[in-house]
Structure formats: structure tokens, C-alpha cells
Design a protein around this motif. Structure first.
Motif, mmCIF file in Angstrom:
data_model
loop_
_atom_site.group_PDB
_atom_site.id
_atom_site.type_symbol
_atom_site.label_atom_id
_atom_site.label_comp_id
_atom_site.label_asym_id
_atom_site.label_seq_id
_atom_site.Cartn_x
_atom_site.Cartn_y
_atom_site.Cartn_z
ATOM 1 N N SER A 347 27.168 76.210 35.817
ATOM 2 C CA SER A 347 27.923 76.618 37.226
ATOM 3 C C SER A 347 27.298 76.121 38.303
ATOM 4 C CB SER A 347 28.392 77.986 37.193
ATOM 5 O OG SER A 347 27.153 78.837 37.309
ATOM 6 N N ASP A 348 25.997 76.309 38.456
ATOM 7 C CA ASP A 348 25.415 75.933 39.645
ATOM 8 C C ASP A 348 24.437 74.818 39.570
ATOM 9 O OD1 ASP A 348 26.299 78.441 40.534
ATOM 10 O OD2 ASP A 348 24.385 79.669 40.381
ATOM 11 N N GLY A 349 24.147 74.291 38.396
ATOM 12 C CA GLY A 349 23.150 73.231 38.201
ATOM 13 C C GLY A 349 21.971 73.368 38.894
ATOM 14 N N PRO A 350 20.888 72.455 38.379
ATOM 15 C CA PRO A 350 19.508 72.762 39.126
ATOM 16 C C PRO A 350 19.381 72.489 40.353
ATOM 17 C CG PRO A 350 19.770 70.666 37.951
ATOM 18 C CD PRO A 350 20.956 71.223 37.943
ATOM 19 N N SER A 351 18.331 72.970 41.285
ATOM 20 C CA SER A 351 17.931 72.747 42.559
ATOM 21 C C SER A 351 17.441 71.139 42.645
ATOM 22 C CB SER A 351 16.927 73.537 43.100
ATOM 23 O OG SER A 351 15.671 73.176 42.488
ATOM 24 N N ASP A 352 17.717 70.609 43.788
ATOM 25 C CA ASP A 352 17.284 69.184 43.801
ATOM 26 C C ASP A 352 15.789 69.045 43.475
ATOM 27 O OD1 ASP A 352 19.858 68.341 44.691
ATOM 28 O OD2 ASP A 352 19.331 68.474 46.885
ATOM 29 N N ASP A 353 15.067 69.929 43.910
ATOM 30 C CA ASP A 353 13.488 69.940 43.674
ATOM 31 C C ASP A 353 13.314 70.320 42.195
ATOM 32 O OD1 ASP A 353 10.542 70.422 44.488
ATOM 33 O OD2 ASP A 353 10.793 72.166 43.481
ATOM 34 N N GLU A 354 13.978 71.065 41.335
ATOM 35 C CA GLU A 354 13.940 71.162 39.969
ATOM 36 C C GLU A 354 14.281 70.005 39.285
ATOM 37 O OE1 GLU A 354 15.311 74.901 37.029
ATOM 38 O OE2 GLU A 354 16.479 74.217 38.646
ATOM 39 N N LEU A 355 15.335 69.248 39.587
ATOM 40 C CA LEU A 355 15.805 67.916 39.009
ATOM 41 C C LEU A 355 14.741 67.097 39.258
ATOM 42 C CD1 LEU A 355 17.564 66.240 37.971
ATOM 43 C CD2 LEU A 355 18.918 65.745 39.975
ATOM 44 N N GLN A 356 14.178 66.771 40.571
ATOM 45 C CA GLN A 356 12.902 65.829 40.801
ATOM 46 C C GLN A 356 11.807 66.239 39.987
ATOM 47 O OE1 GLN A 356 13.558 63.079 42.708
ATOM 48 N NE2 GLN A 356 11.659 62.611 41.530
ATOM 49 N N LYS A 357 11.426 67.308 39.755
ATOM 50 C CA LYS A 357 10.230 67.614 38.956
ATOM 51 C C LYS A 357 10.499 67.271 37.513
ATOM 52 C CE LYS A 357 8.148 71.079 42.113
ATOM 53 N NZ LYS A 357 7.751 72.763 42.182
ATOM 54 N N ALA A 358 11.505 67.495 37.101
ATOM 55 C CA ALA A 358 11.824 67.254 35.805
ATOM 56 C C ALA A 358 11.935 65.937 35.495
ATOM 57 C CB ALA A 358 13.378 67.523 35.277
ATOM 58 N N LYS A 359 12.330 64.935 36.470
ATOM 59 C CA LYS A 359 12.320 63.248 36.282
ATOM 60 C C LYS A 359 10.918 63.024 36.490
ATOM 61 C CE LYS A 359 15.511 62.719 39.336
ATOM 62 N NZ LYS A 359 16.545 61.719 40.053
ATOM 63 N N ASP A 360 10.207 63.543 37.257
ATOM 64 C CA ASP A 360 8.907 63.230 37.619
ATOM 65 C C ASP A 360 8.010 63.308 36.025
ATOM 66 O OD1 ASP A 360 9.323 62.482 40.018
ATOM 67 O OD2 ASP A 360 8.509 64.083 41.053
ATOM 68 N N TYR A 361 8.085 64.254 35.601
ATOM 69 C CA TYR A 361 7.582 64.761 34.349
ATOM 70 C C TYR A 361 7.893 64.004 33.292
ATOM 71 C CZ TYR A 361 5.553 67.069 30.123
ATOM 72 O OH TYR A 361 5.275 67.359 28.797
ATOM 73 N N LEU A 362 9.230 63.554 33.036
ATOM 74 C CA LEU A 362 9.608 62.866 32.001
ATOM 75 C C LEU A 362 9.233 61.528 32.005
ATOM 76 C CD1 LEU A 362 13.292 64.605 31.506
ATOM 77 C CD2 LEU A 362 11.248 64.843 29.970
ATOM 78 N N THR A 363 9.066 61.068 33.269
ATOM 79 C CA THR A 363 8.589 59.584 33.378
ATOM 80 C C THR A 363 7.286 59.251 33.388
ATOM 81 O OG1 THR A 363 8.918 59.835 35.848
ATOM 82 C CG2 THR A 363 10.888 58.792 34.852
ATOM 83 N N GLY A 364 6.457 60.519 33.957
ATOM 84 C CA GLY A 364 4.993 60.533 33.978
ATOM 85 C C GLY A 364 4.152 60.612 32.638
ATOM 86 N N SER A 365 5.186 61.405 31.776
ATOM 87 C CA SER A 365 4.505 61.576 30.468
ATOM 88 C C SER A 365 4.760 60.589 29.304
ATOM 89 C CB SER A 365 4.773 62.883 29.957
ATOM 90 O OG SER A 365 6.315 63.022 29.953
ATOM 91 N N TYR A 366 5.666 59.685 29.640
ATOM 92 C CA TYR A 366 6.099 58.802 28.650
ATOM 93 C C TYR A 366 5.075 57.995 28.027
ATOM 94 C CZ TYR A 366 9.663 55.726 26.500
ATOM 95 O OH TYR A 366 10.361 54.853 25.722
ATOM 96 N N ALA A 367 4.143 57.458 28.856
ATOM 97 C CA ALA A 367 3.197 56.603 28.395
ATOM 98 C C ALA A 367 2.251 57.205 27.340
ATOM 99 C CB ALA A 367 2.182 56.396 29.561
#
Length: 432
Positions: A347-367
Motif C-alpha cells: 500500500s505504501d511502497g518503500p521510502s526513496d532512501d530504502e529503494l536507493q539502498k536496495a538498488k545500490d546493494y544489488l548493483t554493487g554486489s553483482y560482481a
């Protein structure tokens, strides 16, 4: 293999060892492979996957494909099991096979100087497995021992019941490892027939990484896979969706805590909404210590030691599914917390900070998925199997970085929906 076959590269040449530099090659026998040349160490890693897995098991013979995978290196051609394993060990050749619902495959790793012998043994295992009766009975005994042990494992029992309820009467609802009854009934003729159906050069995806040049690899591909038949049609696996949403089922086991499996709708890997769903899942339950479920279930309330969710993508079905375990008397509370958090995220979705941290982790850990030749080969062959394109590795982080709040809301509507879950608890919960 001669020294001329090894990869040579000048210091000024581009970095061809990066997985983003994979190149498609096609052998004379029509076998395509994705190739990454890397002379850093004198090793070659090969990964391969054949379309068609345990979903092809005959009715009443669940476990046939798993048994087949276990028997491929238990003797082949002129070598019985002991002789075959001795040849592998003498050259430190690593050969293994595995099977899942939609595919059977394997991997091969060898020193460059042993490439010819390793490819010869792989070719024998694929095209001329012996299926000697003593080997069959030994592997059958191992599988049956495992199945009997699992009857007292609440995690296994919960998972088996979950998939049986999620996909009733469907191949995905059957355990890939079979049952005591089905494994006991598998015959040598069943294995020979399944081998003939599944191992076909027209349905194989291959990735090769290491110190092997293109011409040498082309010869190796034909030597390893060229003797296999082109392949006949597989049994079509009908598309299906998870059933039983809203149901809560107990598998009665006399244990002090209940193991929970829960699930709802999902999207397949090839779907345009898979990447947003992947980011959403990381926020919900895929992010280990940072996920919402971990924080709410473990950190704030101490209901469980671990809790998480993941995306399951099969050829003909997909789901979002999760796991945890808690005291029998706290099962209802745990499920309420999980349901409430799913509803709040939907209903509320993630916060902008929560979304950015998720994207940062998923891109940074891919290697970290590409730190060995074997990992690179397995990643490439999985991407090829899913039909995502040879440039997927180069594109993937950009796709994650582009995910917006709107994408998350759309993915949540498709996967988490109205929040109804199919839940299976193995234990003796006092309430559900």
C-alpha cells in the motif's frame, strides 16, 4: 591441446576475460557456446544445461531425472564406475551433474594440459553412460536413505507439502528427488529412455571460460556434444499459477518449533517486471539483515532466527515464496507480522532512501557472482538458458538502477497482490 591453442593476449589488448566480453561461437555440429577467453590461470571451466528436467519424469516415476544425473559419471563407455572416477582423479578433473525441474546440466573444470582427456570423459558420460545395475542400486540406496532421513526434517516436509499444494496435479508439484515409492520403482529402462529424451545437442546451452582459444573450443564442443542426437520433442509443461492462496496447512511433526513456508504470485525471469519485482523482493525479504521481514520478525520481536523471501521462476510458473521457523505457540503472531508487512509495503511502497539502498546493494554486489571461472560459466549458461541475451550482464545493473517507485508499485500489485498467502507449517503450531 597444443600451446598454440592457449589464449595469448598483449598488454595493449582489451580485457577479453570480462564476462561482459563473452562471444557466441558455433561449432561445425551446430553447438553454440558463449566463450570468455582468460589466460590468467591455466584452467578451463565449462558449464552446460539441457532443456528438460524433472518435469519430464513419467507419472509415478518422480526422481528419474535426478537419478539419471547422479549416474552419468558412474561409469561410461569402456570404464566402469571405479575406472571412470580414477581417470578423473588422476588428472584432477572436476566433473559433476545436476538436475532441476526444467533442466539437467553439469560442469567441467580442468587444467589446460588435460583438456583433451577431460573432454573425452565428458563425451563418454553424456553419450555412453553405462547404467550398470550395481551403480543403479548404489545410487538408488543413497537416494532412498536421503528420502527416509528427510521424513523427519521439518524444512523438507514443509517444502514438499507447499509445492504439492501450490501446483496440485502438475509436474512442479512433484518432488524432483522423488518419493520412496517412486524411486524404488525406477528401472534401468526408465533411465535409458530418459537419457535418450533429455540429452540432445539441439537443446544444450554451453558456456566456456578460461585459457582456451576459439578454435580449440570449437573442436572441444563437437567432441563433447557432437555424438548426442539432435533431439525429439519434450512433453509440454502446461503453464500454471500458484493455487490455494489464503489456505494455512499443517504437517504434523512432533517438534518444538514449526518450520514455515509461504508463497504468493510471482513473475518469470523473462518478464519485463522481473527486475522491479527483484528489487521489491530484496526490500521485503531478500536483503538478509536489511530486509523488512528480518527487521520486523527477528530484530524487533525475536520471533525467528532467520526469515526471508525469494523469487522462483520456472519455465511454466513463477512465485514469490518465503521461509522462517518459530516456536509453535508463536506461529500465528509470526504470520500476522509477515502479512502486515506485505500489506504495508504493497500500500505504501518503500521510502526513496530504502529503494536507493536496495538498488545500490544489488548493483554493487553483482560482481561477486563472477570471481571465479566456474561462477562466470554458470552465470553465463543460466542467462543463455533463460534467453536474456549475451549482453545481459552488461545491461543488468542499468536495469536495476532505472527502477522507479512506479515500477515497484506495479510489481507489488502483480506479485504481492491482495496479500493472500499459501502457508504450510511443519510442526505443531498452537494456532495459525
Amino acid at each position: 591441446m597444443t600451446p598454440a591453442d592457449a589464449v595469448s593476449r598483449t598488454a595493449a589488448a582489451p580485457d577479453s576475460s570480462s564476462p561482459t566480453q563473452a562471444r557466441p561461437i558455433l561449432s561445425a555440429r551446430g553447438i553454440e557456446a558463449w566463450h570468455v577467453e582468460s589466460p590468467v590461470v591455466p584452467l578451463v571451466a565449462l558449464a552446460f544445461t539441457f532443456e528438460g528436467g524433472a518435469a519430464q519424469d513419467p507419472e509415478g516415476k518422480a526422481g528419474t531425472t535426478q537419478m539419471l544425473a547422479r549416474l552419468l559419471d558412474e561409469g561410461a563407455g569402456p570404464h566402469d564406475s571405479d575406472a571412470f572416477q580414477e581417470r578423473l582423479a588422476a588428472r584432477a578433473i572436476e566433473l559433476s551433474f545436476h538436475a532441476g525441474p526444467d533442466a539437467i546440466g553439469g560442469s567441467l573444470k580442468m587444467l589446460v594440459k588435460h583438456t583433451d582427456e577431460a573432454i573425452e570423459l565428458l563425451a563418454l558420460a553424456l553419450a555412453q553412460p553405462r547404467f550398470d545395475q550395481p551403480a543403479i542400486e548404489r545410487v538408488r540406496a543413497q537416494m532412498l536413505a536421503g528420502l527416509r532421513y528427510q521424513q523427519n526434517d521439518p524444512g523438507v516436509m514443509a517444502s514438499r507439502r507447499f509445492f504439492a499444494e501450490a501446483y496440485p496435479g502438475h509436474p512442479y508439484g512433484r518432488p524432483s528427488s522423488g518419493t520412496i515409492e517412486s524411486v524404488s520403482s525406477i528401472t534401468r529402462d526408465d533411465l535409458v529412455a530418459m537419457h535418450r529424451r533429455l540429452l540432445a545437442r539441439g537443446r544444450v546451452k554451453v558456456a566456456a571460460v578460461g585459457a582456451i582459444g576459439e578454435e580449440a573450443l570449437l573442436r572441444a564442443l563437437d567432441a563433447a556434444f557432437g555424438a548426442l542426437p539432435e533431439g525429439s520433442d519434450l512433453t509440454a509443461v502446461p503453464a500454471t499459477t500458484i493455487t490455494g492462496l489464503g489456505r494455512r496447512i499443517v504437517v504434523d511433526l512432533d517438534v518444538p518449533q514449526s518450520v514455515l513456508r509461504f508463497g504468493t504470485d510471482g513473475v518469470p525471469w523473462r518478464d519485463p517486471d522481473f527486475i522491479p519485482a527483484y528489487v521489491l523482493n530484496h526490500i521485503l525479504g531478500g536483503g538478509a539483515f536489511t530486509s523488512r521481514l528480518f527487521q520486523e520478525v527477528r530484530e524487533k520481536r525475536g520471533l525467528a532466527y532467520s526469515v526471508g523471501t525469494s523469487l522462483v521462476s520456472h519455465r511454466a510458473a513463477s512465485m514469490t515464496w518465503g521461509y522462517t521457523a518459530t516456536k509453535n505457540e508463536r506461529v500465528a503472531e509470526c504470520l500476522t507480522v509477515i502479512a502486515d508487512e506485505i500489506a504495508r509495503l504493497t500500500s505504501d511502497g518503500p521510502s526513496d532512501d530504502e529503494l536507493q539502498k536496495a538498488k545500490d546493494y544489488l548493483t554493487g554486489s553483482y560482481a561477486l557472482n563472477f570471481d571465479t571461472s566456474t561462477k562466470i560459466a554458470h552465470q553465463l549458461v543460466q542467462i543463455a538458458f533463460e534467453g536474456l541475451g549475451i549482453d545481459y550482464i552488461a545491461r543488468r545493473n542499468g536495469l536495476i538502477g532505472a527502477v522507479t517507485q512506479g515500477d515497484i508499485r506495479r510489481a507489488a500489485a502483480r506479485t504481492l497482490g491482495d496479500g493472500k498467502l499459501l502457508v504450510v507449517a511443519a510442526g505443531r503450531p498452537t494456532a495459525m
